[in-house]
Design a protein around this motif. Structure first.
Motif, short mmCIF file in Angstrom:
data_model
loop_
_atom_site.label_atom_id
_atom_site.label_comp_id
_atom_site.label_asym_id
_atom_site.label_seq_id
_atom_site.Cartn_x
_atom_site.Cartn_y
_atom_site.Cartn_z
N HIS A 1 0.84 -1.19 0.00
CA HIS A 1 0.00 0.00 0.00
C HIS A 1 0.88 1.24 0.00
O HIS A 1 2.11 1.15 0.02
N LEU A 2 0.26 2.41 -0.08
CA LEU A 2 0.97 3.70 -0.20
C LEU A 2 1.87 3.71 -1.42
O LEU A 2 3.03 4.14 -1.37
N LEU A 3 1.35 3.24 -2.55
CA LEU A 3 2.15 3.15 -3.77
C LEU A 3 2.09 4.43 -4.60
O LEU A 3 2.88 4.58 -5.54
N SER A 4 1.19 5.34 -4.28
CA SER A 4 1.00 6.51 -5.14
C SER A 4 2.20 7.45 -5.13
O SER A 4 2.48 8.10 -6.13
N HIS A 5 2.93 7.53 -4.02
CA HIS A 5 4.07 8.44 -3.98
C HIS A 5 5.37 7.77 -4.38
O HIS A 5 6.41 8.43 -4.46
#
Length: 66
Positions: free
Chosen positions: A31-35
């Motif tokens: 998760h938290l792959l957008s940045h």
């Protein structure tokens, strides 16, 4: 003497290849792959072969997996 059981928590985390090497997964991919950059995500997608020092211990615990 009873049979040695496979360590259940390791079944989904490691795979044994046809030649007997142990493949593992990398952390920081869930998760938290957008940045994260495309390059970082691409490198995290590969599953490397485990270090030689850990293989004997893992194979003993993964003994019943094929």
């Amino acid at each position: 003497m009873p049979k040695m059981k496979t360590h259940s928590s390791l079944k989904g985390r490691f795979k044994i290849t046809g030649t007997g090497k142990v493949r593992r997964y990398k952390a920081y991919r869930n998760h938290l792959l957008s940045h994260k950059s495309q390059r970082q995500k691409r490198n995290l997608a590969t599953s490397p072969v485990m270090a030689a020092g850990d293989v004997n211990r893992m194979k003993q615990q993964l003994k019943n997996l094929k």
